[in-house]
Design a protein around this motif. Structure first.
Motif, short mmCIF file in Angstrom:
data_model
loop_
_atom_site.label_atom_id
_atom_site.label_comp_id
_atom_site.label_asym_id
_atom_site.label_seq_id
_atom_site.Cartn_x
_atom_site.Cartn_y
_atom_site.Cartn_z
N VAL A 86 -6.50 27.82 24.54
CA VAL A 86 -5.65 28.15 23.40
C VAL A 86 -4.20 28.09 23.88
O VAL A 86 -3.92 28.31 25.06
CB VAL A 86 -6.02 29.55 22.83
CG1 VAL A 86 -5.90 30.64 23.89
CG2 VAL A 86 -5.19 29.91 21.59
N ALA A 88 0.12 29.00 22.67
CA ALA A 88 1.06 29.66 21.76
C ALA A 88 2.44 29.57 22.39
O ALA A 88 2.56 29.37 23.60
CB ALA A 88 0.68 31.12 21.54
N SER A 101 -0.70 20.39 21.83
CA SER A 101 -1.96 20.31 21.09
C SER A 101 -2.17 18.96 20.41
O SER A 101 -3.28 18.65 19.99
CB SER A 101 -2.01 21.43 20.06
OG SER A 101 -3.19 21.37 19.31
N PRO A 226 -6.61 24.80 20.05
CA PRO A 226 -6.21 25.84 19.10
C PRO A 226 -4.80 26.37 19.38
O PRO A 226 -4.44 26.58 20.54
CB PRO A 226 -7.26 26.94 19.32
CG PRO A 226 -8.43 26.24 19.92
CD PRO A 226 -7.86 25.12 20.75
N MET A 228 -1.80 29.30 18.11
CA MET A 228 -1.58 30.53 17.36
C MET A 228 -0.19 30.54 16.75
O MET A 228 0.77 30.06 17.35
CB MET A 228 -1.80 31.74 18.26
CG MET A 228 -3.23 31.82 18.74
SD MET A 228 -3.67 33.43 19.35
CE MET A 228 -3.79 34.33 17.83
N SER A 229 -0.09 31.11 15.55
CA SER A 229 1.16 31.12 14.80
C SER A 229 1.94 32.42 15.02
O SER A 229 1.39 33.51 14.99
CB SER A 229 0.86 30.98 13.30
OG SER A 229 1.95 31.41 12.51
N ASP A 234 -2.28 34.69 14.22
CA ASP A 234 -3.66 34.22 14.15
C ASP A 234 -3.68 32.71 14.41
O ASP A 234 -2.64 32.07 14.48
CB ASP A 234 -4.24 34.53 12.76
CG ASP A 234 -5.75 34.73 12.79
OD1 ASP A 234 -6.39 34.33 13.80
OD2 ASP A 234 -6.30 35.26 11.81
N TYR A 235 -4.90 32.16 14.52
CA TYR A 235 -5.04 30.72 14.78
C TYR A 235 -4.57 29.93 13.56
O TYR A 235 -4.86 30.31 12.41
CB TYR A 235 -6.51 30.39 15.08
CG TYR A 235 -7.02 31.11 16.29
CD1 TYR A 235 -6.83 30.61 17.58
CD2 TYR A 235 -7.69 32.33 16.15
CE1 TYR A 235 -7.28 31.29 18.69
CE2 TYR A 235 -8.15 33.02 17.27
CZ TYR A 235 -7.94 32.50 18.53
OH TYR A 235 -8.37 33.20 19.63
N THR A 237 -5.17 27.19 11.11
CA THR A 237 -6.49 26.65 10.75
C THR A 237 -6.55 25.13 10.77
O THR A 237 -7.61 24.54 10.90
CB THR A 237 -6.95 27.16 9.37
OG1 THR A 237 -5.91 26.87 8.43
CG2 THR A 237 -7.21 28.65 9.39
N THR A 262 -4.65 39.42 20.29
CA THR A 262 -5.73 38.62 19.68
C THR A 262 -6.39 37.74 20.74
O THR A 262 -7.61 37.62 20.80
CB THR A 262 -5.19 37.75 18.52
OG1 THR A 262 -4.58 38.62 17.56
CG2 THR A 262 -6.29 36.97 17.83
N MET A 263 -5.58 37.13 21.59
CA MET A 263 -6.12 36.29 22.68
C MET A 263 -7.01 37.12 23.60
O MET A 263 -8.10 36.69 23.99
CB MET A 263 -4.98 35.66 23.48
CG MET A 263 -4.24 34.56 22.74
SD MET A 263 -2.92 33.93 23.82
CE MET A 263 -2.37 32.50 22.90
N ASP A 266 -10.27 37.82 22.20
CA ASP A 266 -11.14 36.64 22.17
C ASP A 266 -11.52 36.12 23.57
O ASP A 266 -12.00 35.01 23.72
CB ASP A 266 -10.48 35.52 21.35
CG ASP A 266 -10.41 35.90 19.87
OD1 ASP A 266 -11.09 36.86 19.46
OD2 ASP A 266 -9.66 35.23 19.13
#
Length: 313
Positions: A86, A88, A101, A226, A228-229, A234-235, A237, A262-263, A266
């Protein structure tokens, strides 16, 4: 085995000479710097390696410079076989994350962030707005301080960086009043930030509107990793949501602490800061000291990070 996140540096991390070692040692990095320079039709390489601090610190120069250096570091790291689960980025860093990404190409993103920098610089005349970091005060108390100072003008939380560090922004008198109230409520310290405008507040709407027009014309790619914003913590979409989130990001609070939490929830245990400086590493450390935190900004840090992650694979 825990997951790995790449975190991309935001504005403020820049310094003269950043990325020079990578440029000299990795052909893929040299290629990134050259492509970025040519996409702007200016000597971006000269500015980053040999320019003046004052010139580099101009927002419209800072933003393409940081993204260029960050993508160069990312590609060198990626080339040796390290891939993230992921990604960010803090504010501007989100553009580096989206490029990593696959959403933006380098020749798209560099002119885009230069314009974003200019729009942000021009949105609020100098001397009208400011930003202040509130240290050692809980989020609800910071929000209360902003609410109580609103009689004097616009003041809003702008960055939720990590526990005990929240940045507020808005009109000068209102920000000063909110900082004073925050101290009364128990803040350890309040600190004016050396920035040219109250970023990530509603005062930046003119910049967001101009950016929206630029984004509309861009043909963007699909996300391969993925992302994150900053706006939702959150991810994202899908690519279809990217333009609206980047529009909103300019004038919305950056929910950085929430992104990291959040990371962690997860299963991310390895955090690698990509790009200049170690600001984000510091934020992650304040959120959870048990995590593995690495960075990539020169040959030594790249080799150390690669060695640490490869032993785990």
């Amino acid at each position: 085995m825990g997951k790995t996140a790449f975190l991309f540096a935001g504005q403020g991390a820049q310094y003269i000479g950043m990325g020079k070692e990578l440029y000299d040692n990795f052909p893929i990095c040299k290629q990134v710097f050259e492509e970025a320079s040519s996409s702007l039709d200016m000597d971006l390489i000269g500015l980053i390696f040999n320019g003046t601090k004052e010139e580099l610190n101009l927002t419209e120069n800072t933003q393409p410079a940081i993204v260029t250096m960050s993508i160069a570091a990312y590609r060198a790291f990626n080339q040796i076989g390290i891939t993230p689960d992921v990604v960010a980025g803090l504010s501007l860093g989100e553009y580096s994350a989206l490029t990593a990404s696959g959403v933006f190409s380098l020749s798209q993103v560099i002119p885009l962030v230069r314009k974003r920098g200019r729009f942000m610089q021009e949105a609020v005349p100098e001397g009208i707005g400011k930003m202040n970091a509130i240290l050692g005060l809980a989020e609800d108390k910071v929000r209360e301080a902003c609410e109580e100072a609103k009689a004097l003008g616009i003041v809003e939380p702008a960055n939720f960086n990590c526990p005990g560090q929240i940045v507020i922004g808005g009109e000068v008198k209102a920000v000063d009043e909110a900082a004073r109230i925050a101290k009364e409520k128990g803040a350890m310290k309040t600190l004016d930030l050396p920035v040219s405008a109250p970023f990530h507040t509603s005062m930046l709407k003119p910049a967001a509107d101009r950016l929206k027009t630029e984004l509309e014309h861009l043909e963007i790619g699909e996300m391969n990793i993925p992302v994150m914003s900053n706006v939702t913590a959150d991810y994202i979409t899908g690519s279809k949501d990217v333009k609206d989130l980047l529009y909103r990001q300019v004038m919305s609070s950056v929910l950085w602490e929430q992104i990291i939490r959040t990371m962690i929830r997860d299963g991310v245990t390895n955090f690698v800061e990509i790009g200049p400086g170690k600001t984000l590493s510091g934020f992650v450390k304040k959120i959870d000291r048990s995590l593995r935190i690495l960075n990539v900004e020169d040959v030594a840090s790249l080799e150390a990070a690669a060695s640490a992650l490869k032993t785990e694979q």
